[in-house]
Scaffold this active site. Structure first.
Site: not given
Ligand code: SAJ
Length: 446
Positions: A220, A274
């Site tokens: 995780k 996360c």
């Molecule tokens: N972000 C970037 N570049 C990227 C992807 C994301 O700058 O390429 C930024 C986003 O703007 C945000 C942050 O990172 O501020 C997090 O984005 P995220 O897409 O990872 O969304 P989260 O935080 O909701 O991540 C969750 C996580 N799920 C769990 O921990 C259960 C992550 O493991 C998943 O990959 C993500 O959701 C998902 O996309 O499902």
């Protein structure tokens, strides 16, 4: 364990979920819908009341959750309370409480400890306790097991069973992810892991991978540290492109044509509950051991620096027009941490707004999902000198930048998510700067 497995199989096992937040509540509702009797323990009385009225206290658009909750509460299969005494007759107890890290990146397990302190004395013989919260590797063995044995007077794998099954949910897709995303099922013994697999089969339609607790804890935290490092790499390439005259969006597109490459999206920073936290939980797992952690802290530092970098891009864009941040009114487009979300936890915009204020500017914040920043966009920003796009909300992706620019005192736009890096036409009447693209000395009409 045999009796418990029978009760899980015929759904006569009585379940409990401690912590009815964005993970615990949908989990409780799904098990209730599957036919189990579920009680939820929630510390906030107002949420208990709402849930017992069949109403979801979770903000944001969560497809299916409100209807499911209403259905299972009306059917009498889910009820919430603040009273741990109801756990005396529970066969399976899931723990879904928050596990944040503090400013020194140390895990704060107060909520987890308190839930175990309250659960221990009322735990029935032969019960199965499953921690779903994200925890540092080693926490099950070093903290959860000894504390639960002490508080319950029971012995693991004798009259008490224990496991760790981390969640993989995402705001906006809570029910969908819970049902369709595979899960790692860590048991203190293989038999416990197998019993947990049989339990989760009632709500999870994807792979359930039985393993031990240390593996579940490692997977995780690693999967999110992996994402954080991938994003940090994209951000570092963005800085390189700005310095050498490249366009990171073009570079990323072509890099990802190379087999096995998946360069992530650079941007204005990494927020949420996360990704900013879990790499530190992984790192904490080796605290005191001689493991030289360089990549994980460095990636966190790169991502945490991006809001300040966006301020630097804005200062440069203003300077070209002979302007500065002092007394400037800056439109900040987007305050949540993620597109199409109202969640502002660890939002990069929060860091940017604080820095703008420190530099004497007045941020004017707009966000179509965050209650206090909703409003008609062009109305909200009409008194501003320049604009910064911080979140890739659809409304901003559809924005005509010529119209946006015409409402600004100075047609200066900095795009922290690069969402318009391809739409700026030659006839544009504004100065545009995307993260990851070399600033072009554009002269702007002031
Ligand atoms: N972000 C970037 N570049 C990227 C992807 C994301 O700058 O390429 C930024 C986003 O703007 C945000 C942050 O990172 O501020 C997090 O984005 P995220 O897409 O990872 O969304 P989260 O935080 O909701 O991540 C969750 C996580 N799920 C769990 O921990 C259960 C992550 O493991 C998943 O990959 C993500 O959701 C998902 O996309 O499902």
């Amino acid at each position: 364990m045999e009796e418990l497995r029978k009760k899980i199989d015929n759904k006569s096992a009585k379940l409990a979920v401690i912590g009815l937040g964005y993970v615990g509540l949908p989990v409780a509702a799904l098990f209730a819908e599957a036919g189990f009797d579920v009680c939820g323990i929630e510390i906030r009385g107002d949420r208990v009341d709402l849930i017992n009225q069949g109403k979801s206290p979770i903000e944001g658009n969560e497809p299916g959750l409100a209807a499911l909750l209403s259905k299972v509460v009306r059917a009498g299969r889910l009820n919430a309370t603040t009273d741990y005494q109801v756990l005396r007759d529970r066969d399976v107890i899931l723990i879904d409480v928050e596990t944040p890290v503090d400013d020194d990146h140390i895990p704060q397990y107060d909520a987890l400890r308190k839930s175990i302190d309250s659960l221990g004395p009322v735990l029935r013989n032969g019960a199965l306790v499953i921690v779903e919260s994200t925890i540092a590797p080693g926490t099950m063995n070093d903290m959860v097991q000894p504390l639960l044995e002490e508080k319950s007077g029971k012995k693991i794998n004798h009259d008490l069973y224990l496991g760790n099954c981390p969640e993989r949910v995402m705001p906006g897709k809570l029910l969908q992810n819970l049902e369709s995303v595979s899960r790692v099922v860590g048991g203190m013994t293989p038999e416990t892991a197998q019993t947990m697999v049989e339990l989760y089969h009632h709500i999870v339609k994807a792979d359930l991978d039985p393993t031990d607790c240390i593996t579940a804890e490692l997977v995780k935290t690693t999967e999110n540290a992996y994402r954080d490092i991938q994003i940090a790499f994209a951000n570092e390439v963005a800085l390189i492109c700005e310095a050498v005259g490249g366009d990171v969006w073009k570079v990323r597109e072509l890099v990802n044509k190379s087999p096995g490459r998946q360069m992530h999206l650079p941007g204005a920073g990494v927020g949420g509950h996360c990704i900013p936290k879990d790499p530190w939980l992984l790192a904490y797992g080796v605290k005191g051991k001689s493991v030289p952690l360089r990549l994980i802290p460095a990636a966190r530092a790169v991502n945490d620096s991006m809001p300040d970098h966006i301020v630097d891009l804005l200062q440069s864009a203003l300077a070209i027009a002979g302007l500065g941040l002092q007394d400037a009114r800056i439109a900040v487009l987007g305050y949540s941490y993620l597109e199409e979300s109202d969640d502002t936890r660890n939002s990069p915009s929060e860091v940017l707004v604080k820095r703008l204020r420190e530099l004497g500017a007045s941020p004017v914040i707009h966000d179509p999902f965050v209650e206090q920043y909703k409003g008609e966009l062009l109305e909200c920003i009409k008194s501003c000198d320049a604009a910064v796009i911080m979140v890739a909300h659809t409304i901003y992706q559809k924005l005509d930048l010529n119209i946006l620019a015409s409402r600004l005192h100075h047609p200066i736009i900095v795009d922290g998510r690069g969402i318009h890096h391809t739409t700026r036409g030659p006839g544009a009447n504004y100065s545009y700067q995307s993260v990851g693209v070399k600033p072009t000395p554009q002269v702007t009409q002031t």
